[in-house]
Scaffold this motif. Structure first.
Motif, PDB file in Angstrom:
ATOM      1  N   PHE A  46       0.860  -1.175   0.000  1.00  0.00           N
ATOM      2  CA  PHE A  46       0.000   0.000   0.000  1.00  0.00           C
ATOM      3  C   PHE A  46       0.897   1.225   0.000  1.00  0.00           C
ATOM      4  CE2 PHE A  46      -2.374   3.079   2.908  1.00  0.00           C
ATOM      5  CZ  PHE A  46      -3.161   3.600   1.885  1.00  0.00           C
ATOM      6  N   SER A  47       0.822   2.013  -1.062  1.00  0.00           N
ATOM      7  CA  SER A  47       1.639   3.219  -1.184  1.00  0.00           C
ATOM      8  C   SER A  47       0.823   4.430  -0.747  1.00  0.00           C
ATOM      9  CB  SER A  47       2.104   3.408  -2.636  1.00  0.00           C
ATOM     10  OG  SER A  47       2.908   2.316  -3.047  1.00  0.00           O
ATOM     11  N   PHE A  48       1.420   5.265   0.086  1.00  0.00           N
ATOM     12  CA  PHE A  48       0.734   6.451   0.589  1.00  0.00           C
ATOM     13  C   PHE A  48       1.773   7.471   1.026  1.00  0.00           C
ATOM     14  CE2 PHE A  48       1.777   3.895   4.169  1.00  0.00           C
ATOM     15  CZ  PHE A  48       1.800   4.699   5.303  1.00  0.00           C
ATOM     16  N   PRO A  54       6.876   9.739   0.765  1.00  0.00           N
ATOM     17  CA  PRO A  54       6.189   8.589   0.179  1.00  0.00           C
ATOM     18  C   PRO A  54       6.595   7.321   0.923  1.00  0.00           C
ATOM     19  CG  PRO A  54       8.043   9.236  -1.203  1.00  0.00           C
ATOM     20  CD  PRO A  54       7.975  10.234  -0.080  1.00  0.00           C
ATOM     21  N   LEU A  55       5.609   6.527   1.341  1.00  0.00           N
ATOM     22  CA  LEU A  55       5.874   5.330   2.132  1.00  0.00           C
ATOM     23  C   LEU A  55       5.126   4.138   1.549  1.00  0.00           C
ATOM     24  CD1 LEU A  55       5.424   6.801   5.745  1.00  0.00           C
ATOM     25  CD2 LEU A  55       7.571   6.518   4.498  1.00  0.00           C
ATOM     26  N   PHE A 108       8.644  -1.528  10.163  1.00  0.00           N
ATOM     27  CA  PHE A 108       8.779  -2.953  10.446  1.00  0.00           C
ATOM     28  C   PHE A 108       8.843  -3.753   9.143  1.00  0.00           C
ATOM     29  CE2 PHE A 108       6.572  -1.200  14.090  1.00  0.00           C
ATOM     30  CZ  PHE A 108       7.018  -1.912  15.199  1.00  0.00           C
ATOM     31  N   CYS A 109       9.573  -4.848   9.165  1.00  0.00           N
ATOM     32  CA  CYS A 109       9.416  -5.957   8.231  1.00  0.00           C
ATOM     33  C   CYS A 109       9.435  -5.504   6.765  1.00  0.00           C
ATOM     34  CB  CYS A 109       8.140  -6.715   8.575  1.00  0.00           C
ATOM     35  SG  CYS A 109       8.014  -7.153  10.332  1.00  0.00           S
ATOM     36  N   SER A 110       8.336  -5.713   6.029  1.00  0.00           N
ATOM     37  CA  SER A 110       8.314  -5.440   4.586  1.00  0.00           C
ATOM     38  C   SER A 110       7.929  -4.003   4.257  1.00  0.00           C
ATOM     39  CB  SER A 110       7.328  -6.389   3.888  1.00  0.00           C
ATOM     40  OG  SER A 110       6.003  -6.136   4.317  1.00  0.00           O
ATOM     41  N   SER A 111       7.792  -3.161   5.262  1.00  0.00           N
ATOM     42  CA  SER A 111       7.376  -1.768   5.043  1.00  0.00           C
ATOM     43  C   SER A 111       8.576  -0.821   5.064  1.00  0.00           C
ATOM     44  CB  SER A 111       6.341  -1.354   6.097  1.00  0.00           C
ATOM     45  OG  SER A 111       5.167  -2.126   5.950  1.00  0.00           O
TER      46      SER A 111
END
Length: 337
Positions: A46-48, A54-55, A108-111
């Motif tokens: 999920f891009s936001f 941009p994350l 965290f993790c994949s983010s």
């Protein structure tokens, strides 16, 4: 002759092999967003935009298998966990008709691991709410484990009309450690600590604190997951975000707001859990009075209006991983009530 990058790689591997207690073969290296680690279900992004940057939030969105009951369960992971660690629980839920969303929170993790981010449980709750809006999910059961329990509590306080049930699984934050006398660590001190993280230190901490000194081979995968992040090319950014997150956990207690919860709440507690942030630097007298989940679960169940307490005697911090069949049966019964 080997290319220069391979020479450097093998030199680093040999250095780690002889200087650490974990051999290089046992220490994977994953990318800063856990690239290279296999998730149990297809990983989505999920891009936001948040705080001017941009994350991306990695997340699992697993459809019901067979009959659909029309309900969605959102699973919130803990500090040393990821969406992937809900593997067994996701399988159990979808087999009973639930849609399951399991996000990896920012940091965290994949983010994304931002170089600068004002971490708060309100911000992480907002990010999760934006993800659910994007998926057109207006109501959900919220299940939070460990640090995810603090986040699930905050989420339920902020978005109560959209939460059908709240389940807290060995949440941390059942006490205010700083109020009980645990010394404050600066973000820089947390960062220095996190830079020293290794597969061996992760395993020893989890063995003692999470699994009541009973290790199972299936836990090794989760040690590799964390060690691979810390051993990868983004290890400094991973350590920095971890430090910021620890500061958030320590300085933003939800303990005082449990009384304000207005959603049906169930606490599932492994009574042998001893998790307490900062216990490693707490004076002996302070350390002796924190992290007693056999007491904390009962105390907090009285603070939350009409809460139900389910205790797993002798289990530690992650009952969903220690005794998945028992945990999943209990969770399904709780959701069906």
């Amino acid at each position: 002759m080997l290319p220069r990058f391979k020479v450097l790689f093998y030199a680093a591997v040999l250095s780690f092999s002889f200087s650490g207690s974990i051999m290089a073969a046992d220490a994977p290296a994953y990318g800063p967003q856990l690239q290279g680690f296999d998730y149990p279900f297809p990983l989505k992004q999920f891009s936001f935009s948040s705080q001017g940057a941009p994350l991306q939030m990695g997340y699992l969105d697993v459809a019901p298998a067979g009959h659909k009951n029309g309900q969605t369960v959102v699973l919130m992971h803990g500090k040393n966990f990821c969406a992937a660690t809900w593997d067994d629980t996701i399988s159990a839920l979808v087999s009973h008709g639930y849609r399951v969303i399991a996000p990896d929170q920012v940091g965290f993790c994949s983010s994304t691991k931002p170089s600068h981010y004002q971490y708060s449980f309100q911000q992480l709750a907002t990010n999760t709410h934006e993800l659910l809006k994007n998926l057109k999910i207006s109501k959900a059961v919220i299940v939070g484990h460990s640090t995810g329990g603090m986040l699930a509590t905050r989420y339920s306080l902020m978005y109560a009309p959209e939460v059908t049930k709240l389940v807290l699984v060995n949440p941390i934050g059942l006490e205010d450690w700083k109020a009980k006398g645990v010394p404050y660590r600066t973000v820089d001190q947390w960062y220095d600590r996190e830079l020293k993280t290794s597969a061996d230190s992760i395993k020893q901490y989890e063995l003692k604190t999470y699994y009541v000194n009973k290790w199972k081979p299936e836990y090794d995968r989760w040690v590799d997951m964390l060690a691979g992040l810390n051993n990868g090319p983004g290890h400094k950014l991973v350590a920095w975000n971890s430090a910021l997150i620890y500061d958030m956990i320590f300085t933003q207690p939800v303990f005082y707001e449990f009384k304000n919860l207005r959603v049906p709440t169930t606490l599932i507690i492994g009574t042998a859990d001893t998790t307490a942030i900062g216990s490693d630097i707490a004076p002996p007298a302070v350390k002796a009075k924190i992290g007693h989940y056999n007491v904390l679960g009962k105390q907090v169940a009285k603070l939350i209006p009409h809460a139900k307490l389910i205790e797993f005697k002798g289990l530690g911090h992650a009952p969903q991983m220690e005794e998945p069949e028992k945990f999943n049966a209990t969770l399904l019964k709780t959701l069906a009530r």
